[in-house]
Design an enzyme around this catalytic site. Structure first.
Site, PDB file in Angstrom:
ATOM      1  N   GLY A 266       0.828  -1.204   0.000  1.00  0.00           N
ATOM      2  CA  GLY A 266       0.000   0.000   0.000  1.00  0.00           C
ATOM      3  C   GLY A 266       0.854   1.241   0.000  1.00  0.00           C
ATOM      4  CB  ALA A 267       2.152   3.559   1.609  1.00  0.00           C
ATOM      5  CG  ASN A 270      10.878   4.573   1.498  1.00  0.00           C
ATOM      6  OD1 ASN A 270      11.336   3.484   1.785  1.00  0.00           O
ATOM      7  ND2 ASN A 270      10.015   4.755   0.504  1.00  0.00           N
ATOM      8  CG  HIS A 302       0.161   2.840   8.553  1.00  0.00           C
ATOM      9  ND1 HIS A 302      -0.373   1.879   9.376  1.00  0.00           N
ATOM     10  CD2 HIS A 302       1.372   2.363   8.169  1.00  0.00           C
ATOM     11  CE1 HIS A 302       0.477   0.868   9.493  1.00  0.00           C
ATOM     12  NE2 HIS A 302       1.552   1.138   8.753  1.00  0.00           N
ATOM     13  CD  GLU A 303       3.056   3.803   5.092  1.00  0.00           C
ATOM     14  OE1 GLU A 303       4.244   3.659   5.436  1.00  0.00           O
ATOM     15  OE2 GLU A 303       2.243   2.862   5.059  1.00  0.00           O
TER      16      GLU A 303
END
Length: 850
Positions: A266-267, A270, A302-303
């Protein structure tokens, strides 16, 4: 020890990488050189690091004019590179230099190639990265383990006219004189190799938005610049929210959110350069459903949560991956709930928790944290237990301890361990210090053992001193003796009698406990707020109270829990399909989206149990239950209604048309879609999405070809995928055969496993999809990303035919999926449970239906 074959020795440790890469987009290759500042801890004649599918042309060690040549040999299985030194290197600081070459692969891992077609139909190519968990070694020789942190100074030599991004801000951009540019980026903070990123290609990028002093941008394929505003809004909100929650400023110098046309996950978090599947970043808020918008917000949040929890503080080894992913999942929902309170995100989390329950009820479940030895073991950690169960138990703990005390413990944990690595117990220690609660004693059983408890509740005592009796045993779908597994269970209860209300926080720490109540209740709910990761079995008296006087007092999440727990009881053989359908009728007046989504899912499972006239009778039951609910809501949106109401209308329309085979719903769906094609803005997105699903379930060849054309031409990533996934729902075997051919020829490899999995799970045509998968197994293994192979097996969980199930078992016994060994075992067990459910219930359910 077995683990030593994969782990790197600690005789030479890196502290800084100076990395230059020169990708050749047209040739799908790259060249690079890296200078790694290392500390030699003891005299060594060999250096061991990680490298995979690289050609190392030259490598040497140097220190103050001394140069020690080295020769490289590779261990394919362990993905290690052994550098044999021409002389012994003495302890102290050295620089390890190497020149190397590699391939921009098409497997969506490491440093890989992605492509898209521009407005003129020409193919455009970019190079991007996906290193988690152990694929930085595909891009450059490195110490590719999470606790071997270092700083990274990256330089990219790229063609003129393309965008170049990495983890930190660009500090210079100069022409090389040969049609290329040398782009230099600032040195990063100390971080793990799996967080390094570079993106090179013909992408556009927004002007930076200021998020509390951090420049925030969104990069996108050309022609999609109009789909970036929502990501910027949610990203800006998240940066400010998390900086406040963690009480620590954003740890990098900028943040780019980058949409990649081909992306397996999904992602990816980084540092400073988060990469995304397009559907998880680019969206038109006016054309997307509430659930699609929520998906984008969730993934962005989330990321960004990872920038602190995962990037700044990182698990020591992959067995602790849940520390990263569960916490980011938990924090994404806290952030989304603050970003759009009207979405009622914690109630919606019930759906994800259900999926975690289903897996964790199996004999083949696993602990949230378990031993990781090899890279394939690490790949197997990225599953629903790591993310969803992990987030659920954190939510349970937070609600029991109190949100402020929990937050204070998290802040302490991050500040103490910034730029370092941790184990699970480090988090428990910080929370114990902030709350003085026995966190480690409470949580170890949830993290280091698989499964969860079924809590049975009944009322004892007398009128003057009533008592709540709670008993626990492990919940499983199979009959058998109590295995004796016990948890320390934080239990929240609410109860009432007329005007009187009571609540309590309880700790169930043995097989059975009794707790005093203030009065004998008319109704009582165990798992108040639906925040506990356990199922509840109520005595007849308590269940009658809940479904009578108590039903109006329950929150939507609590009502969801009743529906969900009873479906689990059906699968486990503790109730019958007819009894469960009768319980669902008690929810005829329900008005919450999440509760109806669970009801719709349960109805779909019941539909699998019956054939012929019994199925026709069941469809009437669906129409009788769903039709009045849709009539109350209205076929079209009303002015000022909230987004969840609009989404509910879509759920009801699709359930009525597809499961209920209701003529009016089918006819209206066609009219809605026709209107949508002519004037998209005139149709509510949730209605449009529902109509597409109903048409797929009831349509023919002309509809199929239209869906394929719309999949390929839609600018909206969500709409494109909506059409593609709906194509798996057509019932004509010839159309499914065409779809299956497209899956191995034209569908993007990022989407193919999910589309095939959906086709495999369909009642009417799943057998065709299975036969295709078996016949083309080697081709699929060759074409699709290795980590996605197990995803397409998810459709087998819907198989209810014992003969077919036996074939499935035999096939996978001969064709294992090492990257998803545990997930495949779970899918096979869920299939067996579905077969048992149908064998047990089909005949008697059909008899009741008449």
């Amino acid at each position: 020890m077995e683990i030593d074959r994969y782990r790197l020795p600690r005789t030479v440790l890196p502290s800084r990488y100076e990395l230059t890469l020169e990708p050749d987009l047209s040739a799908a290759r790259f060249a690079g050189e890296v200078a790694v500042s290392v500390e030699v801890k003891e005299p060594v004649g060999e250096i061991v690091l990680n490298a995979k599918e690289l050609e190392i042309d030259e490598v040497w060690l140097e220190q103050d004019g001394t140069r020690i040549e080295a020769s490289a040999t590779f261990e394919t299985e362990t993905e290690r590179c052994l550098l044999k030194l021409s002389a012994v290197a003495q302890p102290g600081p050295w620089t390890l230099r190497s020149r190397f070459r590699g391939v921009l692969n098409d497997k969506l891992e490491g440093f890989y190639r992605s492509s898209f077609k521009d407005a003129s139909g020409s193919e455009r190519v970019l190079a991007t990265t996906q290193f988690e968990s152990t694929d930085a070694r595909l891009a450059f020789p490195c110490w590719d383990e999470p606790d071997l942190k270092a700083t990274f100074a990256v330089t990219l030599v790229v063609p003129e006219g393309v965008l170049a991004l990495s983890n930190s801000a660009q500090v210079s951009d100069e022409p090389t004189g040969d049609g290329r540019r040398r782009v230099v980026f600032a040195e990063t903070m100390k971080m793990s190799t799996y967080l390094v990123a570079f993106v090179v290609g013909p992408l556009g990028i927004t002007e930076p938005a200021d998020a509390g002093g951090t420049p925030l941008r969104v990069a996108y394929p050309p022609g999609r610049d109009g789909l970036t505003d929502f990501a910027l809004e949610s990203g800006k909100f998240a940066l400010n929210y998390f900086a406040g929650y963690y009480d620590i400023g954003y740890p990098a110098d900028k943040l780019d959110l980058v949409a990649i046309p081909d992306f397996a996950a999904g992602a990816m978090e980084n540092l400073g350069c988060i990469t995304f599947r397009e559907t998880a970043l680019l969206v038109d808020p006016e054309a997307a459903t509430q659930q699609e918008l929520q998906r984008v917000a969730d993934v962005v949040h989330h990321e960004i949560a990872h920038m602190w929890f995962g990037d700044l503080v990182t698990m020591r080894w992959w067995n602790g991956l849940w520390l990263n992913e569960a916490f980011a999942t938990f924090m994404e929902m806290k952030c989304t709930d603050a970003f759009r309170p009207q979405w009622d995100r914690w109630t919606d989390f019930g759906i994800s928790r259900t999926a975690a329950f289903e897996v964790d009820s199996l004999e083949s479940t696993r602990p949230i944290e378990f031993e990781v030895v090899s890279p394939k073991d690490a790949d197997g950690m990225f599953d629903i237990l790591t993310y969803e169960k992990g987030a659920a138990v954190l939510r349970m703990l937070e609600q029991y301890l109190g949100e402020d005390l929990f937050r204070d413990g998290v802040r302490d944990y991050l500040k103490i361990n910034a730029y370092g690595n941790t184990d699970t117990t480090d988090l428990w220690d910080a929370l114990e210090d902030s709350t003085a609660a026995p966190v480690r004693r409470t949580m170890d059983g949830w993290i280091f053992r698989g499964g969860f408890p079924l809590i049975s509740a009944d009322i004892g005592g007398d009128e003057w001193q009533p008592k709540l009796r709670l008993r626990q045993r492990r919940f499983t779908y199979q009959d058998g003796p109590d295995p004796g597994q016990r948890w320390v269970v934080p239990v929240l209860i609410r109860y009432g009698q007329g005007e009187f209300k009571g609540s309590a926080k309880l700790m169930l720490d043995s097989a059975e406990n009794e707790f005093d109540l203030m009065f004998r209740p008319d109704w009582l709910v165990v798992n108040a707020g639906a925040t506990g990761f356990y199922r509840v079995h109520y005595s007849a008296e308590l269940l009658d109270g809940l479904m009578g006087a108590g039903l109006d007092s329950l929150t939507a999440g609590e009502r969801y829990g009743v529906v969900d727990d009873h479906y689990a009881a059906l699968v486990a053989g503790r109730t019958t399909a007819a009894e469960y359908l009768e319980l669902l009728r008690r929810f005829a007046g329900e008005g919450d989206l999440s509760v109806w989504q669970r009801i719709a899912g349960a109805l779909g499972s019941l539909d699998r149990l019956v054939e012929g006239s019994a199925r026709q009778a069941f469809r009437k039951q669906v129409r009788d239950l769903v039709g009045p609910a849709l009539a109350r809501l209205g076929w079209e949106p009303s002015a000022g209604e909230d987004e969840r109401t609009s989404q509910l209308r879509g759920v009801l329309l699709e359930t009525l048309g597809s499961l209920g085979a209701d003529d009016e719903a089918i006819e209206r769906s066609r009219a809605i879609h026709t209107r949508f094609l002519a004037e998209p803005a005139s149709v509510d997105p949730a209605l449009a999405a529902a109509a597409i699903g109903v048409i797929a379930d009831t349509g023919g060849a002309e509809d199929f070809e239209l869906f394929w054309q719309r999949h390929n031409s839609s600018v909206s990533p969500q709409l494109s995928v909506r059409y593609l996934h709906s194509m798996a729902r057509f019932k004509d075997p010839d159309l499914i055969a065409r779809l299956l051919d497209l899956i191995v020829t034209e569908v993007r490899t990022q989407d193919a496993p999910f589309t095939l999995g959906r086709a495999l799970g369909r009642r009417e045509t799943g057998r065709h999809a299975w036969d295709f998968m078996v016949a083309n197994w080697d081709l699929l293994l060759q074409r699709l990303p290795a980590g996605s192979i197990v995803r397409m097996t998810g459709g087998i969980t819907a198989i209810a035919d014992s003969v077919w199930a036996a074939e499935v078992e035999e096939f996978f016994a001969a064709n294992p999926v090492p990257q998803g060994e545990k997930t495949l075992a779970q899918n096979l067990e869920r299939m067996r449970n579905m077969v048992r459910l149908r064998d047990r219930e089909a005949e008697r359910f059909a008899a009741v239906l008449g």
